[in-house]
Enzyme design. Sequence first.
Site, PDB file in Angstrom:
ATOM      1  N   SER A   1       0.884  -1.372   0.000  1.00 16.53           N
ATOM      2  CA  SER A   1      -0.058   0.082  -0.053  1.00 16.53           C
ATOM      3  C   SER A   1       0.847   1.303   0.129  1.00 16.53           C
ATOM      4  O   SER A   1       1.899   1.252   0.411  1.00 16.53           O
ATOM      5  CB  SER A   1      -0.766  -0.009   1.210  1.00 16.53           C
TER       6      SER A   1
HETATM    7  N1  SAH Z   1      -0.331  -4.977   3.906  1.00 13.22           N
HETATM    8  C1  SAH Z   1       0.433  -5.251   2.815  1.00 13.22           C
HETATM    9  C2  SAH Z   1      -0.281  -5.217   1.435  1.00 13.22           C
HETATM   10  C3  SAH Z   1      -1.268  -5.887   1.425  1.00 13.22           C
HETATM   11  S1  SAH Z   1      -2.094  -6.253  -0.445  1.00 13.22           S
HETATM   12  C4  SAH Z   1       1.748  -4.695   2.785  1.00 13.22           C
HETATM   13  O1  SAH Z   1       2.087  -3.981   3.887  1.00 13.22           O
HETATM   14  O2  SAH Z   1       2.587  -4.996   2.024  1.00 13.22           O
HETATM   15  C5  SAH Z   1      -3.402  -7.263  -0.107  1.00 13.22           C
HETATM   16  C6  SAH Z   1      -2.954  -8.829   0.380  1.00 13.22           C
HETATM   17  O3  SAH Z   1      -4.310  -9.512   0.840  1.00 13.22           O
HETATM   18  C7  SAH Z   1      -2.581  -9.386  -0.686  1.00 13.22           C
HETATM   19  O4  SAH Z   1      -1.131  -9.854  -0.554  1.00 13.22           O
HETATM   20  C8  SAH Z   1      -3.559 -10.648  -1.046  1.00 13.22           C
HETATM   21  O5  SAH Z   1      -2.734 -11.905  -1.487  1.00 13.22           O
HETATM   22  C9  SAH Z   1      -3.951 -10.700   0.447  1.00 13.22           C
HETATM   23  N2  SAH Z   1      -5.431 -11.262   0.534  1.00 13.22           N
HETATM   24  C10 SAH Z   1      -6.363 -11.408  -0.078  1.00 13.22           C
HETATM   25  N3  SAH Z   1      -7.295 -12.166   0.182  1.00 13.22           N
HETATM   26  C11 SAH Z   1      -7.019 -12.681   1.303  1.00 13.22           C
HETATM   27  C12 SAH Z   1      -7.545 -13.515   2.323  1.00 13.22           C
HETATM   28  N4  SAH Z   1      -8.860 -13.838   2.225  1.00 13.22           N
HETATM   29  N5  SAH Z   1      -6.786 -13.731   3.476  1.00 13.22           N
HETATM   30  C13 SAH Z   1      -5.519 -13.506   3.494  1.00 13.22           C
HETATM   31  N6  SAH Z   1      -4.999 -12.771   2.577  1.00 13.22           N
HETATM   32  C14 SAH Z   1      -5.755 -12.278   1.483  1.00 13.22           C
END
Ligand code: SAH
Length: 190
Positions: free
Chosen positions: A33
């Site tokens: 993000s």
């Molecule tokens: N907070 C992260 C960025 C997140 S991007 C950082 O600091 O880099 C969103 C993430 O959520 C992605 O990696 C995606 O694979 C994950 N995601 C999507 N659905 C999910 C679920 N049901 N459970 C766990 N992770 C999930």
Amino acid sequence: MLKVPREEFVPPEYRRFSYYDTPLPIGFGQTISAMHMVAIMTEKLNPMPGHRVLEVGTGSGYQAAVLAEIVGARGHVWTIERIIELAEFAHSNLKRTGYIDRATVVVGDGSEGFQPAAPYDGIIVTAAAPDVPKPLLEQLKDGGKLVIPVGNRWVQVLRIITKEGSKLQVEDVLPCAFVPLIGKYGFKNY
Ligand code: SAH
């Protein structure tokens, strides 16, 4: 955030953009993000030293490191990711930067929360949900906060929910655009 080296959570080819206030690709169609969004979400979650926090959507592990920095040695962060390769990427980033003792990376469907370490003082979801997943509300302590982007696949509103006994206090903060939360209480597929 000044203490956490964002460049350690960004893939080598994007490292020179580490301090641009923008999301960056981390592979598998996912992104780390933008810094302002990490700042706003962290501020709204209001974590304190000693808190137990759950993050749904580990990605690079950067947001987890920022939370680990704040909750300190007496607190703990659990962060759950559905893509194994990203969970491994985040684990190695958290290890290299010295946060792994305070941040545990779990592989699974975070739309169901993470029951083994519940209840939490705060839960932060860094992927877009169609609705607020019920298990996340159940896994929150009384007085705890849930920070979550809620909307459709393209645009959402950042929602802050405070659990006050059997009541929920809801505040919508600003529009945002996250990658989708995929899972039982999320979107069903891409
Ligand atoms: N907070 C992260 C960025 C997140 S991007 C950082 O600091 O880099 C969103 C993430 O959520 C992605 O990696 C995606 O694979 C994950 N995601 C999507 N659905 C999910 C679920 N049901 N459970 C766990 N992770 C999930």
